[in-house]
Design an enzyme around this catalytic site. Structure first.
Site, PDB file in Angstrom:
ATOM      1  N   SER A 179       0.783  -0.601   0.321  1.00 60.17           N
ATOM      2  CA  SER A 179       0.098   0.049   0.508  1.00 60.17           C
ATOM      3  C   SER A 179       1.266   1.159   0.221  1.00 60.17           C
ATOM      4  CB  SER A 179      -1.135  -0.416   1.293  1.00 60.17           C
ATOM      5  OG  SER A 179      -1.807   0.650   2.004  1.00 60.17           O
ATOM      6  N   TYR A 231      -2.528  -0.927  10.302  1.00 64.00           N
ATOM      7  CA  TYR A 231      -2.282  -1.427   8.501  1.00 64.00           C
ATOM      8  C   TYR A 231      -0.800  -1.061   7.505  1.00 64.00           C
ATOM      9  CZ  TYR A 231      -4.246  -1.385   3.496  1.00 64.00           C
ATOM     10  OH  TYR A 231      -4.349  -1.783   2.698  1.00 64.00           O
TER      11      TYR A 231
HETATM   12  P1  NAP Z   1     -11.381  -6.310  -0.058  1.00 64.15           P
HETATM   13  O1  NAP Z   1     -12.762  -6.086  -0.800  1.00 64.15           O
HETATM   14  O2  NAP Z   1     -12.150  -6.245   1.403  1.00 64.15           O
HETATM   15  O3  NAP Z   1     -10.702  -7.909  -0.141  1.00 64.15           O
HETATM   16  C1  NAP Z   1      -9.878  -8.432   0.565  1.00 64.15           C
HETATM   17  C2  NAP Z   1      -9.848 -10.038   0.528  1.00 64.15           C
HETATM   18  O4  NAP Z   1      -8.871 -10.250   1.477  1.00 64.15           O
HETATM   19  C3  NAP Z   1     -11.125 -10.511   0.982  1.00 64.15           C
HETATM   20  O5  NAP Z   1     -11.737 -11.219   0.004  1.00 64.15           O
HETATM   21  C4  NAP Z   1     -11.720 -11.014   2.370  1.00 64.15           C
HETATM   22  O6  NAP Z   1     -12.782 -12.205   2.099  1.00 64.15           O
HETATM   23  C5  NAP Z   1     -10.391 -11.822   2.555  1.00 64.15           C
HETATM   24  N1  NAP Z   1      -9.247 -11.588   3.545  1.00 64.15           N
HETATM   25  C6  NAP Z   1      -9.828 -10.250   4.998  1.00 64.15           C
HETATM   26  N2  NAP Z   1      -9.682 -11.487   6.206  1.00 64.15           N
HETATM   27  C7  NAP Z   1      -8.775 -12.430   5.855  1.00 64.15           C
HETATM   28  C8  NAP Z   1      -9.100 -14.073   6.594  1.00 64.15           C
HETATM   29  N3  NAP Z   1      -8.672 -13.832   7.411  1.00 64.15           N
HETATM   30  N4  NAP Z   1      -8.686 -15.056   5.918  1.00 64.15           N
HETATM   31  C9  NAP Z   1      -8.966 -15.212   4.208  1.00 64.15           C
HETATM   32  N5  NAP Z   1      -9.466 -14.082   3.189  1.00 64.15           N
HETATM   33  C10 NAP Z   1      -9.608 -12.851   4.376  1.00 64.15           C
HETATM   34  O7  NAP Z   1     -10.083  -5.254  -0.218  1.00 64.15           O
HETATM   35  P2  NAP Z   1      -9.405  -5.268  -1.734  1.00 64.15           P
HETATM   36  O8  NAP Z   1      -9.752  -3.721  -1.470  1.00 64.15           O
HETATM   37  O9  NAP Z   1      -9.612  -5.953  -2.546  1.00 64.15           O
HETATM   38  O10 NAP Z   1      -8.370  -5.447  -1.063  1.00 64.15           O
HETATM   39  C11 NAP Z   1      -6.832  -6.053  -1.386  1.00 64.15           C
HETATM   40  C12 NAP Z   1      -6.122  -6.542  -0.914  1.00 64.15           C
HETATM   41  O11 NAP Z   1      -4.871  -4.609  -1.387  1.00 64.15           O
HETATM   42  C13 NAP Z   1      -5.637  -5.758   0.894  1.00 64.15           C
HETATM   43  O12 NAP Z   1      -3.641  -6.614   0.639  1.00 64.15           O
HETATM   44  C14 NAP Z   1      -5.520  -4.435   0.340  1.00 64.15           C
HETATM   45  O13 NAP Z   1      -4.512  -3.897   1.677  1.00 64.15           O
HETATM   46  C15 NAP Z   1      -4.219  -4.270  -0.334  1.00 64.15           C
HETATM   47  N6  NAP Z   1      -4.582  -2.923  -1.373  1.00 64.15           N
HETATM   48  C16 NAP Z   1      -6.075  -2.146  -1.605  1.00 64.15           C
HETATM   49  C17 NAP Z   1      -6.576  -0.980  -1.965  1.00 64.15           C
HETATM   50  C18 NAP Z   1      -7.738  -0.143  -2.372  1.00 64.15           C
HETATM   51  O14 NAP Z   1      -7.867   0.884  -2.478  1.00 64.15           O
HETATM   52  N7  NAP Z   1      -8.929  -1.225  -2.342  1.00 64.15           N
HETATM   53  C19 NAP Z   1      -4.989   0.375  -1.627  1.00 64.15           C
HETATM   54  C20 NAP Z   1      -3.632  -0.403  -1.392  1.00 64.15           C
HETATM   55  C21 NAP Z   1      -4.217  -1.979  -0.654  1.00 64.15           C
HETATM   56  P3  NAP Z   1     -13.699 -11.960   2.553  1.00 64.15           P
HETATM   57  O15 NAP Z   1     -14.684 -10.872   1.869  1.00 64.15           O
HETATM   58  O16 NAP Z   1     -14.457 -13.158   3.343  1.00 64.15           O
HETATM   59  O17 NAP Z   1     -14.498 -10.417   3.938  1.00 64.15           O
END
Ligand code: NAP
Length: 246
Positions: A152, A165
């Site tokens: 991130s 985080y």
């Molecule tokens: P998201 O929509 O919240 O998806 C996160 C995924 O991780 C979900 O499928 C969730 O499962 C899964 N997860 C969470 N806790 C878990 C656990 N204990 N065991 C197994 N799976 C688990 O988030 P996203 O935005 O797609 O994020 C994906 C990655 O990108 C993350 O590492 C995040 O830190 C990073 N990121 C995102 C952004 C952004 O703007 N979106 C920016 C920077 C970095 P459930 O669906 O079952 O909850």
């Protein structure tokens, strides 16, 4: 840089995607499958994984597999058992996208609660570390092994109130650099992606007031996700790359 891969760049490869049921992981699983990979969908909510599974099957891509696993409670043994299952079922593992992540609670530093700290560190760092240790023997057998972590902007530049985080993403980048350096004389490539603000549930919970229509969708950032996983990315190692460079 333009990240382009062949339409069949991942043909014959087996790729594990964590957090494959939602957000960026969901799209990455679909995009990897579209480019020929057999995708192993790992996550904690089986219904969501089944919906991705169905979408991949309906599109006629290689048949995926589902591994239901809550990374909050999983132990080292769970990951070792998982690797046994993958080896028995597929005989190989070519890549992993470490995408699952927890945002936790955004708060002033002095109000970070120990339990919230532990949960974020467990999912984002320790579980990812244990899984990586368990799968490396298989990944190293691949002629094109790939480990892609997810960081991130706050993983290399700390920001007020992003607490645990941000710390967990610094640790993620550290893990990536250590592993990449150790494997620098091999065909395994280890990198991280900073997705940048992307339209997902996690982003909405971090920025509830913003207009999500101004954000990129997960599909928009897939070229980098594909490139680092594909043979085309063979010259990149040890880097954290922005999917949305300014
Ligand atoms: P998201 O929509 O919240 O998806 C996160 C995924 O991780 C979900 O499928 C969730 O499962 C899964 N997860 C969470 N806790 C878990 C656990 N204990 N065991 C197994 N799976 C688990 O988030 P996203 O935005 O797609 O994020 C994906 C990655 O990108 C993350 O590492 C995040 O830190 C990073 N990121 C995102 C952004 C952004 O703007 N979106 C920016 C920077 C970095 P459930 O669906 O079952 O909850």
């Amino acid at each position: 840089m333009e990240y382009q891969v062949a339409a069949d760049a991942l043909h014959g490869k087996v790729i594990l995607v964590t957090g494959a049921g939602d957000g960026i992981g969901r799209q990455a699983a679909l995009s990897y499958a579209q480019h020929g990979a057999t995708v192993i969908l790992l996550g904690r909510t089986v219904k969501k994984l089944e919906s991705v599974y169905d979408e991949i099957e309906a599109a006629g891509y290689p048949q995926p597999a589902i591994i239901p696993l809550d990374m909050l409670g999983a132990t080292r043994q769970h990951y070792l058992d998982m690797v046994d299952t993958i080896e028995q079922q597929f005989g190989r593992l070519d890549g992993v996208l470490h995408n699952a992540g927890l945002l936790g609670v955004l708060s002033p530093f002095d109000q970070i609660e120990e339990k919230a700290y532990d949960d974020v560190m467990q999912v984002n760092v320790k579980a990812t570390f244990l899984m990586t240790q368990a799968i490396m023997p298989l990944i190293q057998k691949s002629e094109d092994g790939r480990v892609v972590f997810t960081s991130s902007t706050v993983g290399h530049s700390g920001r007020a109130f992003w607490g645990t985080y941000a710390m967990s993403k610094f640790a993620t980048e550290g893990m990536m650099q250590v592993l990449a350096d150790e494997l620098s004389n091999t065909t395994v490539k280890v990198n991280a992606i900073n997705p940048g603000g992307t339209r997902t549930k996690m982003r909405a919970s971090a920025f509830p007031a913003e207009d999500a229509n101004n954000l990129k969708k997960p599909l928009d950032i897939m070229p980098l996700y594909l490139y680092l996983m594909a043979p085309e990315g063979k010259d990149i190692n040890g880097q954290c790359i922005d999917a949305q460079p300014k």
